[in-house]
Design a protein around this motif. Structure first.
Motif, short mmCIF file in Angstrom:
data_model
loop_
_atom_site.label_atom_id
_atom_site.label_comp_id
_atom_site.label_asym_id
_atom_site.label_seq_id
_atom_site.Cartn_x
_atom_site.Cartn_y
_atom_site.Cartn_z
N ILE A 1 -14.05 25.91 -30.80
CA ILE A 1 -13.73 26.56 -29.52
C ILE A 1 -12.38 27.26 -29.57
CG2 ILE A 1 -13.40 26.21 -27.05
CD1 ILE A 1 -16.25 25.80 -28.09
N CYS A 2 -11.35 26.54 -29.98
CA CYS A 2 -10.01 27.11 -29.92
C CYS A 2 -9.37 27.24 -31.30
CB CYS A 2 -9.13 26.27 -29.01
SG CYS A 2 -8.79 24.63 -29.64
N CYS B 1 -11.58 23.05 -34.67
CA CYS B 1 -12.31 23.12 -33.42
C CYS B 1 -12.97 24.50 -33.29
CB CYS B 1 -11.35 22.88 -32.25
SG CYS B 1 -12.10 23.11 -30.64
N CYS C 1 -11.40 19.55 -30.86
CA CYS C 1 -10.04 19.03 -30.84
C CYS C 1 -9.83 18.12 -29.64
CB CYS C 1 -9.04 20.19 -30.82
SG CYS C 1 -8.99 21.06 -29.24
N CYS D 1 -12.75 20.79 -25.06
CA CYS D 1 -13.44 21.78 -25.89
C CYS D 1 -14.88 21.35 -26.14
CB CYS D 1 -12.69 21.98 -27.20
SG CYS D 1 -11.24 23.04 -27.02
ZN LIG Z 1 -10.35 22.96 -29.16
#
Ligand SMILES: [Zn+2]
Length: 55
Positions: free
Chosen positions: A10-11, A8, A23, A27
């Motif tokens: 984002i994270c 992912c 994920c 996100c």
């Molecule tokens: Zn994520």
């Protein structure tokens, strides 16, 4: 050919198959908002929408 495990953006967690490449839906929306914000921040792109000046 083997693909590397998608992460992912984002994270950094492992991406979900349903929300790939993110994920989770959360996100996905975070990335979408970030993309839109950057899009609106392009310098000079807002000039045409500026009100006309009256001389
Ligand atoms: Zn994520």
């Amino acid at each position: 050919m083997s693909k590397p495990d998608p992460k992912c953006p984002i994270c950094g967690k492992s991406a979900s198959k349903e929300d790939w490449p993110f994920c989770s839906d959360r996100c996905r929306k975070v990335d979408l908002n970030r993309w839109l914000s950057e899009g609106y921040a392009i310098p000079g792109a807002a000039d045409e929408s500026a009100p006309t000046e009256e001389d």
